[in-house]
Design an enzyme around this catalytic site. Structure first.
Site, PDB file in Angstrom:
ATOM      1  CD  GLU A   9      -1.611  -1.969   2.621  1.00 25.04           C
ATOM      2  OE1 GLU A   9      -2.538  -2.262   3.372  1.00 25.04           O
ATOM      3  OE2 GLU A   9      -0.599  -2.236   2.537  1.00 25.04           O
ATOM      4  CG  ASP A  82      -0.583  -2.658   6.414  1.00 23.43           C
ATOM      5  OD1 ASP A  82       0.477  -2.680   5.693  1.00 23.43           O
ATOM      6  OD2 ASP A  82      -1.282  -1.513   6.829  1.00 23.43           O
ATOM      7  CG  ASP A  84      -4.975  -4.986   8.602  1.00 22.15           C
ATOM      8  OD1 ASP A  84      -5.081  -5.027   7.595  1.00 22.15           O
ATOM      9  OD2 ASP A  84      -4.799  -3.962   9.593  1.00 22.15           O
ATOM     10  CD  GLU A  86     -10.013  -1.474   5.724  1.00 24.20           C
ATOM     11  OE1 GLU A  86     -10.295  -0.435   4.856  1.00 24.20           O
ATOM     12  OE2 GLU A  86     -10.578  -1.829   6.726  1.00 24.20           O
ATOM     13  CE1 TYR A 298      -0.025  -3.516   9.567  1.00 23.35           C
ATOM     14  CE2 TYR A 298      -1.666  -5.008  10.986  1.00 23.35           C
ATOM     15  CZ  TYR A 298      -1.191  -3.913  10.065  1.00 23.35           C
ATOM     16  OH  TYR A 298      -2.273  -3.326   9.406  1.00 23.35           O
ATOM     17  NE  ARG A 300      -3.591   0.478  11.525  1.00 20.41           N
ATOM     18  CZ  ARG A 300      -2.860   0.856  10.537  1.00 20.41           C
ATOM     19  NH1 ARG A 300      -2.158   0.216   9.817  1.00 20.41           N
ATOM     20  NH2 ARG A 300      -2.907   2.428  10.295  1.00 20.41           N
ATOM     21  CG  HIS A 343      -1.256  -9.190  12.939  1.00 20.52           C
ATOM     22  ND1 HIS A 343      -0.708  -9.848  11.871  1.00 20.52           N
ATOM     23  CD2 HIS A 343      -2.256  -8.713  13.143  1.00 20.52           C
ATOM     24  CE1 HIS A 343      -2.064  -9.525  10.990  1.00 20.52           C
ATOM     25  NE2 HIS A 343      -2.704  -8.934  11.816  1.00 20.52           N
TER      26      HIS A 343
END
Length: 718
Positions: A9, A82, A84, A86, A298, A300, A343
C-alpha cells in the site's frame, strides 16, 4: 526478462523493501485503497444479497496505470498489503481491478529482509473470509451512515452524520458526563496518627481503620473532633506485624490499544499521532550504516503473543545486559478473550537495536515512541520485581471511655528490581507510591521502621482531614480507547479513526485533554438512543464485532450477518421517520453586541462548527468566528496568534488583529522563539511526526523547544 512484482500500500514501505531485496524484484505501491463504495449514493443493493458496487477511487488513475504497466513485465505478482482485514481487502480489490489470474498473497508482520524473503517463499491465496469480514463491516457502516444521516439533516441540521461505532463512542462520553453532572458529593473524614517507638526519633504515619471492630467511617467534622479528643491521651501499641514478600510481574508487550493508552499517558501523544509515528517505525526509516529498516512489528494487533525467536533474542540480551537473574523465563502472556492471534504483539524487530543506538538517527517523537515499545518488550521478558511488604496493626486505648481504635501502617521496600530496572506501566487518574508503583487511593509512604508486637508507641500528632467523594473522571483519549476495548467496541485498526471522527463531527471536544460532549453531540446521542436502541447498545455493538470475527473465522456467512442486522434496523428507521420531531437547538448567549445593528450576539452551531452570530438574522447577517488562542505572539504586530478555519475547513494560524494584520501560517506557530535568532518557530508534521522549524533559517537547531511545545496547554476559546 520478466521480474517478480510486489505490490504494497505505502510508498514508504515500497522504498524500504526495494532497498533490501535483490534487484530482480520490482516493488510498487497502491497508495492505499484503489476501490471503494461510491460517495454520492448508497452503493449497496439491499435486495440482491447486499451486493456492493465498487468504483475506482478518484485520483488513482496514474497509480493504476503504473501498476498495469508493471504487470506487463511481471513473472509473478505478490500482494504484500497489510496483514489484517483491511489489507486483505485491498489485496482482493487489486486482484479484481488488475484482473490478476494467480496473485500470491504474502504478509509482512515486520519490514525486514529476512521476513520478506520468508514471506515470498511461502505465499498463499487471498483469504476470502477475511475479505468478507471487511466487506460486511464496510457495508454495515455504510447502511447506518447513509440511512440515518439524512434523517438527522431533516430533523436536526445539515451536515450531521451517524456511525455504527462512532455513535456508541459518543454515548460513552455523554453517559459519563451525566454521571458527573448528577453526582452527589459526600463528605468524609480520615484521621492519621504520626507515631514513633518509645525512645526512637524515627516517626511514621498510620491511618485509623477501625472503631470498635467496624470500619472507620467518619461523616463530619463533629465526629472527627470527638475521635481526636478521645485519642488525645490514648496509649498506642503495636498489636501485630505482618511481613511478606510480594512479587509484581511485568505488563505484556504492547497491543494497539495498550500502546495508544501508554503513549497518551507518558508521551502526551494523541491516538492519531501514536499510530502515524508507529506506522513510520513499521514501514522503515533510514538509520545510517544499517540502511532503511523496519524497526517494529505490525502495529495493528490485539495479540500479546511473542515469537520463539524474539523470546530467545530477549533472553540473550537480558542475560548479557542485566544478568541472568533478571531474565523472566521466556513468559508468554495469556490472550484476552476475543483477541485475534494472527499477529505478534508490537515489539522491536531487533532487541539489539537499543534506543541509545538510534539517538540522532530518528526524529524526536519517533525515538520517544520506539523507546517506549523497546522498553515495554524488554521488561515483559524480565523477572518479576520483588518487594518486602510490611503491615503494622496498632491499638489505641483512650484513658476515658470504652471505645477501641485500630490504626494500620503499610509500607514496602524494593528487594529485587527485576523488570522495573527498565520500565513501569503508567496508570490513569492514579498517584504513584514511593516505590514507583501505582497506588490509587493510597498515600505516598516511606519505608516503615523496624517494629515488633507489644512495642509501645508515642503519639506525635493527630491529623484529621476533610475529603469529598469525587465523580468519575472524564475520558481521555487513553481511557476512551480502554473503554472501547473493554466493551468489545471496534478493533485495533479502528480505535484511532473512532477518536478522530467523533471530534471531527464536533460531537465531542477536548478540554484539558479530556472529552466533553457538545450540545449537538448530546442531542444527536439522545435522539439515536431513543429511536435506534440496538445501534446505541454496547452489548449489541460488541456482538456485531464478534460476528464479524466469526465471518473471518469461517463460522458465519457475511450476508446472513447483514440480513440479521438490516431487518430490525429498517423497521427502526421507518418508525423514526414517522415519529421523530424537529429538534430545535438553543443558541448560547454571549456578552457581545453586534457592531452593525447593536443587537445581542449568540453562539450558533453550523455545518462547519460553532460561530458567533447576530440575533437579528436574517435582517442582519453579521457573524464572527470563535477563535482559539495558541499562546504564540504574532511576529508582525505582537498580537495573539489564533487558530482559524479556511472555507474548506482546513486549519491555519493567523493574527487575532486581522484584517489590520495579515500574518498567516499553515503551520502551527509555537510560543517559544528560535533559541538562536529569536524568530518564530512552527511545528511541521512530517511522516506524522511533529518537527519544530525556525521560520528564518531551517538549519537552526530548535529541538530544545520540542519538549516545551509538547506540554502546551490546549487552545482556549476567546
Amino acid at each position: 526478462m520478466k521480474k517478480p512484482l510486489i505490490i504494497v500500500e505505502s510508498p514508504t514501505k515500497a522504498r524500504t523493501i526495494k532497498k533490501f531485496l535483490p534487484p530482480r524484484y520490482v516493488v510498487k505501491a497502491s497508495v492505499g485503497h484503489v476501490r471503494d463504495l461510491p460517495k454520492s449514493t448508497l452503493g449497496v443493493d439491499v435486495a440482491d444479497n447486499f451486493k456492493p458496487r465498487y468504483l475506482t477511487i478518484k485520483g488513482k488513475g496514474d497509480v493504476i496505470k503504473d501498476l498495469k504497466s508493471a504487470l506487463k513485465g511481471a513473472s509473478d505478482v505478490f500482494l504484500a498489503t497489510d496483514p489484517d482485514r483491511e489489507g486483505e481487502a485491498i489485496a482482493w480489490h487489486l486482484a479484481e481491478l488488475l484482473k490478476l489470474e494467480n496473485p500470491k498473497r504474502i504478509e509482512l508482520h515486520e519490514i525486514t529482509k529476512s521476513a520478506a524473503l520468508e514471506a515470498i517463499a511461502n505465499p498463499h491465496a487471498i483469504d476470502m473470509d477475511r475479505v468478507n469480514a471487511q466487506q460486511a463491516r464496510r457495508i454495515l457502516d455504510r447502511l447506518v451512515g447513509y440511512k440515518i444521516s439524512p434523517l438527522l439533516w431533516a430533523k436536526v441540521r445539515g451536515g450531521l452524520s451517524a456511525g455504527r461505532v462512532q455513535s456508541v463512542a459518543v454515548k460513552l462520553i455523554v453517559d459519563r458526563e451525566r454521571e458527573i453532572v448528577n453526582f452527589q458529593s459526600r463528605e468524609y473524614w480520615t484521621i492519621a496518627a504520626l507515631l514513633k517507638r518509645l525512645g526512637s526519633a524515627e516517626t511514621f504515619s498510620a491511618d485509623l481503620v477501625e472503631i470498635d471492630g467496624a470500619k472507620a467511617e467518619i461523616a463530619n467534622a463533629a465526629r472527627a473532633d470527638q475521635i481526636v479528643a478521645d485519642l488525645s491521651d490514648a496509649a498506642f501499641g503495636v498489636s501485630a506485624v505482618k511481613r511478606r514478600e510480594v512479587r509484581r510481574n511485568p505488563a505484556a508487550p504492547f497491543t494497539t490499544s495498550t500502546l495508544q493508552q501508554e503513549a497518551s499517558r507518558k508521551l502526551k501523544f494523541r491516538v492519531r499521532k501514536t499510530m502515524q509515528t508507529a506506522q513510520a517505525l513499521y514501514e522503515g526509516i533510514d538509520i545510517g550504516a544499517a540502511g532503511t529498516q523496519g524497526l517494529i512489528t505490525y502495529m495493528r494487533t490485539d495479540s500479546t503473543r511473542v515469537s520463539d525467536e524474539a523470546r530467545a533474542d530477549a533472553k540473550s540480551f537480558i542475560d548479557a545486559t542485566y544478568g541472568a537473574p533478571s531474565y523472566g523465563g521466556g513468559r508468554q502472556f495469556k490472550l484476552k478473550e476475543g483477541a485475534q492471534d494472527a499477529h505478534e504483539a508490537i515489539r522491536p524487530t531487533s532487541i539489539e537495536r537499543t534506543p541509545e543506538s538510534l539517538t540522532g538517527l530518528l526524529k524526536r517523537d519517533e525515538l520517544r515512541l520506539y523507546t517506549l515499545i523497546w522498553q515495554r518488550f524488554v521488561a515483559s521478558q524480565m523477572a518479576a520485581a520483588v518487594y518486602d511488604q510490611t503491615s503494622i496493626d496498632i491499638d489505641a486505648k483512650p484513658v476515658r471511655g470504652n471505645a477501641a481504635y485500630a490504626f494500620r501502617a503499610t509500607g514496602s521496600v524494593l528487594k529485587f528490581a527485576g523488570y522495573t530496572a527498565v520500565y513501569e506501566e503508567g496508570k490513569d487518574d492514579e498517584t504513584l507510591a514511593v516505590d514507583g508503583s501505582a497506588a490509587k487511593g493510597q498515600k505516598v509512604r516511606a519505608p516503615l521502621p523496624q517494629l515488633e508486637p507489644e512495642d509501645r508507641l508515642e503519639k506525635e500528632a493527630l491529623d484529621p482531614k476533610q475529603h469529598f467523594t469525587e465523580p468519575p473522571p472524564r475520558y481521555t483519549e487513553a481511557t476512551l480507547v480502554k473503554a472501547l476495548e473493554e466493551n468489545g467496541i471496534g478493533r485495533p485498526s479502528t480505535y484511532s479513526s473512532i477518536v478522530e471522527t467523533i471530534q471531527a463531527r464536533q460531537y465531542v471536544e477536548q478540554v484539558e485533554r479530556r472529552f466533553q460532549p457538545t450540545e449537538i453531540g448530546t442531542a444527536v446521542n439522545d435522539l439515536l438512543a431513543e429511536h435506534f436502541g440496538d445501534i446505541m447498545n454496547l452489548d449489541y455493538t460488541a456482538r456485531m464485532e464478534s460476528e464479524l470475527d466469526q465471518v473471518e473465522e469461517h463460522k458465519l456467512d457475511w450476508v446472513e450477518v447483514l440480513e440479521k442486522f438490516y431487518g430490525p434496523f429498517s423497521r427502526d428507521l421507518d418508525e423514526a421517520e414517522k415519529k421523530l420531531p424537529k429538534l430545535e437547538l438553543k443558541d448560547e448567549p454571549t456578552d457581545e453586541i453586534c457592531p452593525n445593528c447593536s443587537r445581542p450576539m449568540v453562539i450558533k452551531t453550523g455545518r462547519f462548527g460553532r460561530f458567533i452570530s447576530c440575533t437579528g438574522y436574517p435582517e442582519c447577517k453579521t457573524t464572527k468566528p470563535i477563535l482559539k488562542e495558541t499562546g504564540a505572539i504574532c511576529p508582525k504586530d505582537g498580537g495573539k496568534i489564533v487558530e482559524r478555519k479556511s472555507r474548506r475547513g482546513r486549519t491555519f494560524y493567523g493574527c487575532a488583529n486581522y484584517p489590520a494584520c495579515d500574518f498567516v501560517s499553515w503551520d502551527r506557530v509555537v510560543p517559544e522563539p528560535c533559541p538562536i535568532c529569536g524568530a518564530y518557530v512552527v511545528a511541521k508534521s512530517k511522516r506524522g511526526v511533529l518537527n519544530f522549524e525556525c521560520s528564518r533559517d531551517k538549519a537552526h537547531d530548535t529541538s530544545a523547544i520540542g519538549a516545551a511545545a509538547e506540554r502546551e496547554s490546549e487552545p482556549v476559546e476567546v
